[in-house]
Design an enzyme around this catalytic site. Structure first.
Site, PDB file in Angstrom:
ATOM      1  N   LYS A 192       0.840  -1.209   0.000  1.00  0.00           N
ATOM      2  CA  LYS A 192       0.000   0.000   0.000  1.00  0.00           C
ATOM      3  C   LYS A 192       0.872   1.255   0.000  1.00  0.00           C
ATOM      4  O   LYS A 192       0.623   2.202  -0.740  1.00  0.00           O
ATOM      5  CB  LYS A 192      -0.937  -0.001   1.222  1.00  0.00           C
ATOM      6  CG  LYS A 192      -2.060  -1.021   1.078  1.00  0.00           C
ATOM      7  CD  LYS A 192      -2.797  -1.288   2.373  1.00  0.00           C
ATOM      8  CE  LYS A 192      -3.782  -2.440   2.170  1.00  0.00           C
ATOM      9  NZ  LYS A 192      -4.467  -2.843   3.394  1.00  0.00           N
ATOM     10  N   GLN A 223      -4.224  -1.324   9.726  1.00  0.00           N
ATOM     11  CA  GLN A 223      -4.193  -2.662   9.124  1.00  0.00           C
ATOM     12  C   GLN A 223      -4.697  -3.724  10.101  1.00  0.00           C
ATOM     13  O   GLN A 223      -4.222  -3.812  11.224  1.00  0.00           O
ATOM     14  CB  GLN A 223      -2.754  -2.979   8.676  1.00  0.00           C
ATOM     15  CG  GLN A 223      -2.605  -4.294   7.942  1.00  0.00           C
ATOM     16  CD  GLN A 223      -3.314  -4.314   6.586  1.00  0.00           C
ATOM     17  OE1 GLN A 223      -3.252  -3.352   5.839  1.00  0.00           O
ATOM     18  NE2 GLN A 223      -4.002  -5.406   6.287  1.00  0.00           N
ATOM     19  N   ASP A 257     -10.802   2.888   4.349  1.00  0.00           N
ATOM     20  CA  ASP A 257     -11.193   1.477   4.262  1.00  0.00           C
ATOM     21  C   ASP A 257     -12.717   1.340   4.222  1.00  0.00           C
ATOM     22  O   ASP A 257     -13.240   0.276   3.908  1.00  0.00           O
ATOM     23  CB  ASP A 257     -10.659   0.716   5.494  1.00  0.00           C
ATOM     24  CG  ASP A 257      -9.516  -0.222   5.148  1.00  0.00           C
ATOM     25  OD1 ASP A 257      -9.337  -0.518   3.956  1.00  0.00           O
ATOM     26  OD2 ASP A 257      -8.811  -0.651   6.076  1.00  0.00           O
TER      27      ASP A 257
END
Ligand code: NDP
Length: 316
Positions: free
Chosen positions: A61, A105, A128
């Site tokens: 990412k 994460q 997200d």
């Protein structure tokens, strides 16, 4: 009469191709924002602990953001970080005006409450799309930051000119990160949606009615020919490791098996989706491979969400 031995094969939807196009579009938009508005979007990825898979995902990412001109930071906190400390870290990022996207994460270490963390992220920076406000807006059919994997599936269908409206879409899996948001997005696009899960009875009877079948269950090669309607669009979200050679032989045809066996020998496993690729290719009209399918779109959509979040917050 000579028998027709030419096997019908599904068209492969290449995640690499679509993700490259989306990333190019994002890079152009980043350039435009800098030129016309004097800023570059900024994404901060927070990782707690030393989960190996998370390290790879986060690295990917951060690397992709930098390639596209997005400012990117990686905050790596030790596994023993307290929930309070993580909440404070997020609070600081919420306050920083130069930060547009915050991604923590998952999975988190066991002592950290996932919901408390996700709820702490400013919904405007929640790239997200897991914050309850974004989830609620998605359910209401409002514009929102949608979870990257299902949003990537929609992009793939759209860019392949696959019609969604009026089609019967069946999703196997009801997780908050894939199955449920996938259902909401398909519903927004006017599909008739059925969601299946581990308590669903007669699964193959339901899945074999799907025009669009999305498998997001985390079971290697579970979806077989009998689950698939002739000519369906089969989207394989699953990512599983297969290390058993006999199992691999069940999953891959002669065009792929040798390569897969070499990968098992070299790495100890090969990546496999939730769909049996050998059988899907013979029955479906379209099929996404693993690797090289939906997974690549996920990162591209994260980049797009970061740019969208920056635009909605800074150009109000
Ligand atoms: P979860 O484990 O959170 O959810 C799995 C879902 O599948 C559950 O709803 C479960 O039902 C259902 N399920 C499991 N077994 C069966 C079965 N035998 N029959 C019917 N339904 C079943 O997984 P995720 O949603 O997080 O991920 C799913 C897969 O997608 C995984 O392989 C994951 O690695 C992959 N993934 C890929 C991404 C990508 O970028 N391509 C991103 C995220 C995930 P129940 O709710 O009843 O338990």
């Amino acid at each position: 009469m000579i028998a027709n031995t030419i096997k019908k094969q599904a068209k492969i939807l290449s995640g690499a191709e679509f993700s490259e196009v989306i990333k190019r579009e994002v890079a152009e938009e980043v350039k435009r924002l800098e030129k016309e508005h004097g800023f570059r979007p900024c994404l901060v990825v927070v990782r707690v602990g030393d989960d190996k898979a998370s390290e790879v995902y986060v690295g990917n990412k951060v690397k992709t953001s930098r390639e596209l001109g997005i400012v990117s930071e990686h905050e790596h906190l030790p596994a023993e970080t307290t929930e309070q400390k993580l909440l404070e870290t997020i609070e600081n990022l919420n306050r920083r005006d130069d930060v547009d996207g915050i991604l923590v994460q998952m999975p988190f270490p066991k002592h950290i409450d996932e919901n408390r963390i996700l709820e702490k992220i400013n919904p405007e920076k929640d790239v997200d799309g897991f914050h309850p406000i974004n989830v609620g807006q998605l359910a209401q059919g409002q514009k929102s930051l949608a979870p990257c994997t299902p949003a990537g599936v929609i992009e793939m269908l759209k860019r392949s000119n696959i019609e969604i409206a009026g089609k019967h879409a069946v999703i196997v899996g009801r997780s908050n990160i894939v199955g449920k948001p996938m259902a909401m997005l398909l519903l927004q696009k006017n599909a008739t949606v059925t969601v299946c899960h581990s308590r669903t009875k007669n699964l193959s009877e339901i899945t074999s009615q799907a025009d669009i079948l999305v498998a997001a269950m985390g079971r290697a090669g579970f979806i077989r020919g009998e689950h698939i309607k002739e000519g369906a669009v089969v989207i394989d979200v699953g990512i599983n490791n297969v290390s058993d050679v006999t199992e691999a032989r069940e999953l891959f045809d002669e065009t792929e098996i040798e390569k897969r066996l070499r990968t098992i020998e070299k790495r100890g496993f090969t990546l496999v989706g939730d769909v049996n690729p050998k059988e899907a290719r013979e029955k479906a009209a379209y099929f996404t491979p693993v690797p090289g399918g939906v997974g690549l779109l996920t990162v591209a959509m994260l980049m797009r969400n970061t740019v969208d979040a920056a635009k909605s917050r800074r150009l109000k």
